[in-house]
Structure formats: structure tokens, C-alpha cells
Design a protein around this motif. Structure first.
Motif, PDB file in Angstrom:
ATOM      1  N   ALA A   1       7.593  19.296  24.052  1.00 38.45           N
ATOM      2  CA  ALA A   1       6.564  20.328  24.009  1.00 38.45           C
ATOM      3  C   ALA A   1       6.594  21.603  23.420  1.00 38.45           C
ATOM      4  N   LEU A   2       7.751  22.228  23.554  1.00 38.28           N
ATOM      5  CA  LEU A   2       7.925  23.485  22.789  1.00 38.28           C
ATOM      6  C   LEU A   2       8.337  23.134  21.627  1.00 38.28           C
ATOM      7  N   ILE A   3       7.707  23.648  20.619  1.00 40.07           N
ATOM      8  CA  ILE A   3       8.201  23.610  19.234  1.00 40.07           C
ATOM      9  C   ILE A   3       8.141  25.164  18.467  1.00 40.07           C
TER      10      ILE A   3
ATOM     11  N   ILE B   1      -6.409  18.549   3.688  1.00 36.40           N
ATOM     12  CA  ILE B   1      -5.806  19.276   4.751  1.00 36.40           C
ATOM     13  C   ILE B   1      -4.721  18.260   5.533  1.00 36.40           C
ATOM     14  N   ILE B   2      -3.401  18.552   5.336  1.00 38.99           N
ATOM     15  CA  ILE B   2      -2.343  17.555   6.040  1.00 38.99           C
ATOM     16  C   ILE B   2      -1.959  18.398   7.198  1.00 38.99           C
ATOM     17  N   VAL B   3      -2.184  17.502   8.586  1.00 40.69           N
ATOM     18  CA  VAL B   3      -1.820  18.054   9.787  1.00 40.69           C
ATOM     19  C   VAL B   3      -0.286  17.492  10.294  1.00 40.69           C
ATOM     20  N   ASP B   4       0.371  18.556  10.641  1.00 32.47           N
ATOM     21  CA  ASP B   4       1.452  18.016  11.524  1.00 32.47           C
ATOM     22  C   ASP B   4       2.515  17.084  11.031  1.00 32.47           C
ATOM     23  N   VAL B   5       2.536  17.063   9.470  1.00 34.20           N
ATOM     24  CA  VAL B   5       3.637  16.094   9.140  1.00 34.20           C
ATOM     25  C   VAL B   5       4.938  16.953   8.990  1.00 34.20           C
ATOM     26  N   GLN B   6       5.565  17.013  10.267  1.00 37.67           N
ATOM     27  CA  GLN B   6       6.941  17.568  10.386  1.00 37.67           C
ATOM     28  C   GLN B   6       8.167  16.614  11.242  1.00 37.67           C
ATOM     29  N   PRO B   7       9.135  16.984  11.085  1.00 43.70           N
ATOM     30  CA  PRO B   7      10.092  16.196  11.738  1.00 43.70           C
ATOM     31  C   PRO B   7      10.019  15.605  13.272  1.00 43.70           C
ATOM     32  N   GLU B   8       9.335  16.572  14.025  1.00 43.87           N
ATOM     33  CA  GLU B   8       9.015  16.123  15.410  1.00 43.87           C
ATOM     34  C   GLU B   8       8.145  15.045  15.879  1.00 43.87           C
ATOM     35  N   TYR B   9       7.289  14.894  14.612  1.00 38.72           N
ATOM     36  CA  TYR B   9       6.332  13.967  14.893  1.00 38.72           C
ATOM     37  C   TYR B   9       6.602  12.904  14.138  1.00 38.72           C
ATOM     38  N   TRP B  10       7.513  12.682  12.854  1.00 41.14           N
ATOM     39  CA  TRP B  10       7.744  11.406  12.564  1.00 41.14           C
ATOM     40  C   TRP B  10       9.206  11.088  12.510  1.00 41.14           C
ATOM     41  N   SER B  11      10.256  11.774  11.795  1.00 34.53           N
ATOM     42  CA  SER B  11      11.430  11.189  11.816  1.00 34.53           C
ATOM     43  C   SER B  11      12.302  11.447  13.032  1.00 34.53           C
ATOM     44  N   SER B  12      11.850  12.230  13.800  1.00 32.42           N
ATOM     45  CA  SER B  12      12.123  12.312  15.283  1.00 32.42           C
ATOM     46  C   SER B  12      11.290  11.521  16.262  1.00 32.42           C
ATOM     47  N   SER B  13      10.337  10.826  15.802  1.00 35.47           N
ATOM     48  CA  SER B  13       9.591  10.063  16.711  1.00 35.47           C
ATOM     49  C   SER B  13       9.295   8.742  16.231  1.00 35.47           C
ATOM     50  N   PRO B  14      10.451   7.941  16.904  1.00 30.28           N
ATOM     51  CA  PRO B  14      10.316   6.446  16.488  1.00 30.28           C
ATOM     52  C   PRO B  14       9.067   5.749  16.851  1.00 30.28           C
ATOM     53  N   ALA B  15       8.328   5.995  17.858  1.00 26.61           N
ATOM     54  CA  ALA B  15       7.281   5.314  18.229  1.00 26.61           C
ATOM     55  C   ALA B  15       6.012   5.435  17.068  1.00 26.61           C
ATOM     56  N   VAL B  16       6.130   6.522  16.594  1.00 27.30           N
ATOM     57  CA  VAL B  16       5.337   6.498  15.281  1.00 27.30           C
ATOM     58  C   VAL B  16       5.748   6.164  14.140  1.00 27.30           C
ATOM     59  N   SER B  17       7.030   6.434  13.750  1.00 31.03           N
ATOM     60  CA  SER B  17       7.521   5.792  12.379  1.00 31.03           C
ATOM     61  C   SER B  17       7.734   4.319  12.325  1.00 31.03           C
ATOM     62  N   SER B  18       7.997   3.762  13.754  1.00 31.25           N
ATOM     63  CA  SER B  18       8.317   2.258  13.525  1.00 31.25           C
ATOM     64  C   SER B  18       6.667   1.695  13.497  1.00 31.25           C
ATOM     65  N   SER B  19       5.652   2.243  13.862  1.00 25.22           N
ATOM     66  CA  SER B  19       4.390   1.449  14.008  1.00 25.22           C
ATOM     67  C   SER B  19       3.518   1.506  12.639  1.00 25.22           C
TER      68      SER B  19
ATOM     69  N   LEU C   1      -7.630  19.692  -5.754  1.00 25.74           N
ATOM     70  CA  LEU C   1      -8.172  20.037  -4.380  1.00 25.74           C
ATOM     71  C   LEU C   1      -7.241  21.196  -3.758  1.00 25.74           C
ATOM     72  N   CYS C   2      -8.114  21.704  -2.844  1.00 25.24           N
ATOM     73  CA  CYS C   2      -7.437  22.872  -2.246  1.00 25.24           C
ATOM     74  C   CYS C   2      -6.700  22.310  -1.023  1.00 25.24           C
ATOM     75  N   VAL C   3      -5.215  22.023  -1.428  1.00 22.99           N
ATOM     76  CA  VAL C   3      -4.339  21.399  -0.474  1.00 22.99           C
ATOM     77  C   VAL C   3      -3.744  22.497   0.219  1.00 22.99           C
ATOM     78  N   THR C   4      -3.970  22.318   1.727  1.00 21.42           N
ATOM     79  CA  THR C   4      -3.606  23.161   2.854  1.00 21.42           C
ATOM     80  C   THR C   4      -2.706  22.309   3.887  1.00 21.42           C
ATOM     81  N   TRP C   5      -1.643  23.065   4.286  1.00 15.17           N
ATOM     82  CA  TRP C   5      -0.715  22.516   5.254  1.00 15.17           C
ATOM     83  C   TRP C   5      -0.925  22.957   6.802  1.00 15.17           C
ATOM     84  N   ILE C   6      -0.846  22.385   7.875  1.00  9.19           N
ATOM     85  CA  ILE C   6      -0.824  22.765   9.074  1.00  9.19           C
ATOM     86  C   ILE C   6       0.193  22.184   9.862  1.00  9.19           C
ATOM     87  N   ARG C   7       0.990  23.447  10.473  1.00  9.37           N
ATOM     88  CA  ARG C   7       2.112  23.195  11.237  1.00  9.37           C
ATOM     89  C   ARG C   7       1.817  23.773  12.563  1.00  9.37           C
ATOM     90  N   CYS C   8       2.573  23.153  13.547  1.00  8.00           N
ATOM     91  CA  CYS C   8       2.543  23.671  14.868  1.00  8.00           C
ATOM     92  C   CYS C   8       3.466  24.721  15.087  1.00  8.00           C
TER      93      CYS C   8
END
Length: 229
Positions: free
Chosen positions: A81-83, A14-32, A52-59
């Protein structure tokens, strides 16, 4: 298909919230966590090669579906907050693109279990062990792990394929609950080609867009998954 059937038990990634809001638009995460894209690709390659049963989660966070937003905005005025979720022009990171036949859950809270059909789908797929990875470790990954644990699943978090807004938050969150509600694991093998295997440029995903799991279709999607095993 229920767990009491003759169908062998299965595992899910299960892959949780790997989307632009939390990676490419979030330098605090990507730089760390500069190694995160490679580790996630490695994890995906491992899971797909083993069926495996690959399942994606988006918010999808909005005032109608997410009553917690109002108080979150007061406490965190600096955070997005709003996505919105629009499947027709959904953006994916180039290292995390679904392939045909994989499913997706849309969540309105911090965990992928509340008000979704995730657990129903996993049970129909005869899943009892769940591997979790994604963003953000101490928030949506952690809360999704809690929800699945309380629903009776065995949980394994792939630590190297998770990232947070800083190493300290990531490590403290996993230290608090690792070995208590879930296991911390690594995956075996290398990413295909010995490095990052890009699934395409970041942008609109057309024929690879996964099917959204709903209360009406989770049994059908589970049957399609079981046929491939």
C-alpha cells in the motif's frame, strides 16, 4: 493556450503506473502478461513518432496524502500500500523510460485527475483525445479513464499495452466499460528494430527524468510542448 485558439487540437498518450511496484515486483502481473513490455514499447514508439503529448503518471501513496490507505490495508493485507516518491532516485522499468521533454503527474489516489493538474495541463496543450495504457487495468488505468472522461476528454484505451493481476480481471474490466466510457484500440506499426527497444538498464534516471506537473508550472510546460509541434 486554450481550445478556442488557432492551435490545432492535439492528442496525448498517458502511461499509468508503469513502475517496479506493479511490474517487476509483481509476478501476478508480469507472469500473466509476458507480452506487455513489447506492447508498451510499441505504443510509446508510435506516440513519439507522431508527436503526441506523452505524459507519465506515477503514484505516491502515504497516510498523509492518501486517506483511503487505512481501509485498503484492512481489506488487502497482502498487497503493498505505502509507496514513496523520491525523484532523485526514481526507478523505471527498462522498457518504459521517459525521454527529455515529457511530463509526469504524481497522484495520491487511484486516478490521475483528483488533486493533480493533469487536466489543466492537457487543456493548455489543446488535447481533446487521450490514449491510455499501463498498470493496473481494472484499478488505476480504469479510474484515470473515468476521471478524464468526466472532465470532457475522449478516451481510447490501448488494450494490448495494459496489464492486470490476471487475464480474467483485465478482460472483465474492459468488457464492462469498453464502448461505454471509452474506446478500445490498437496502435499501428512495429516497435523500432522489430522488437523491444530498451531505453537503458533499470535504475536511476538522471537527465531523462520528466518534469513533474504542478499547479504552478503546467502552463509553462504546455507552452514548451506546443512550441515543438
Amino acid at each position: 493556450m486554450q481550445n478556442g485558439s488557432n492551435t490545432p487540437s492535439s492528442e496525448a498518450l498517458i502511461i499509468v503506473d508503469v513502475q517496479p511496484e506493479y511490474w517487476s515486483s509483481s509476478p501476478a502481473v508480469s507472469s500473466s502478461f509476458p507480452e506487455f513490455p513489447l506492447q508498451l514499447q510499441r505504443c510509446l514508439s508510435w506516440a513519439r513518432s507522431r508527436g503526441l503529448c506523452v505524459t507519465w503518471i506515477r503514484c505516491e501513496y502515504n497516510n498523509e496524502k492518501s486517506p483511503w490507505l487505512r481501509n485498503f490495508a484492512k481489506l488487502n493485507p497482502d498487497k503493498q500500500a505505502l509507496i514513496e516518491f523520491n525523484q532523485e532516485d526514481l526507478l523505471w522499468e527498462d522498457f518504459a523510460v521517459p525521454v527529455q521533454g515529457e511530463a509526469m503527474v504524481i497522484k495520491s489516489s487511484w486516478n490521475g485527475v483528483s488533486n493533480t493538474s493533469l487536466t489543466s495541463y492537457l487543456k493548455e496543450c489543446n488535447v481533446d483525445n487521450c490514449y491510455l495504457c499501463g498498470l493496473i487495468t481494472s484499478v488505476c488505468v480504469q479510474h484515470t479513464a473515468f476521471g478524464l472522461f468526466e472532465s470532457g476528454f475522449s478516451i481510447k484505451i490501448v488494450e494490448a499495452a495494459c496489464a492486470d493481476r490476471g487475464r480474467d480481471r483485465h478482460e472483465k474490466a474492459l468488457a464492462l466499460y469498453g464502448g461505454y466510457m471509452y474506446e478500445l484500440v490498437e496502435v499501428e506499426g512495429e516497435a523500432r528494430g522489430g522488437g523491444l527497444t530498451m531505453s537503458g538498464e533499470r535504475g536511476v534516471v538522471e537527465d531523462q527524468t520528466p518534469t513533474v506537473i504542478t499547479a504552478d508550472n503546467y502552463e509553462k510546460l504546455a507552452k514548451e510542448y506546443l512550441k515543438k509541434r
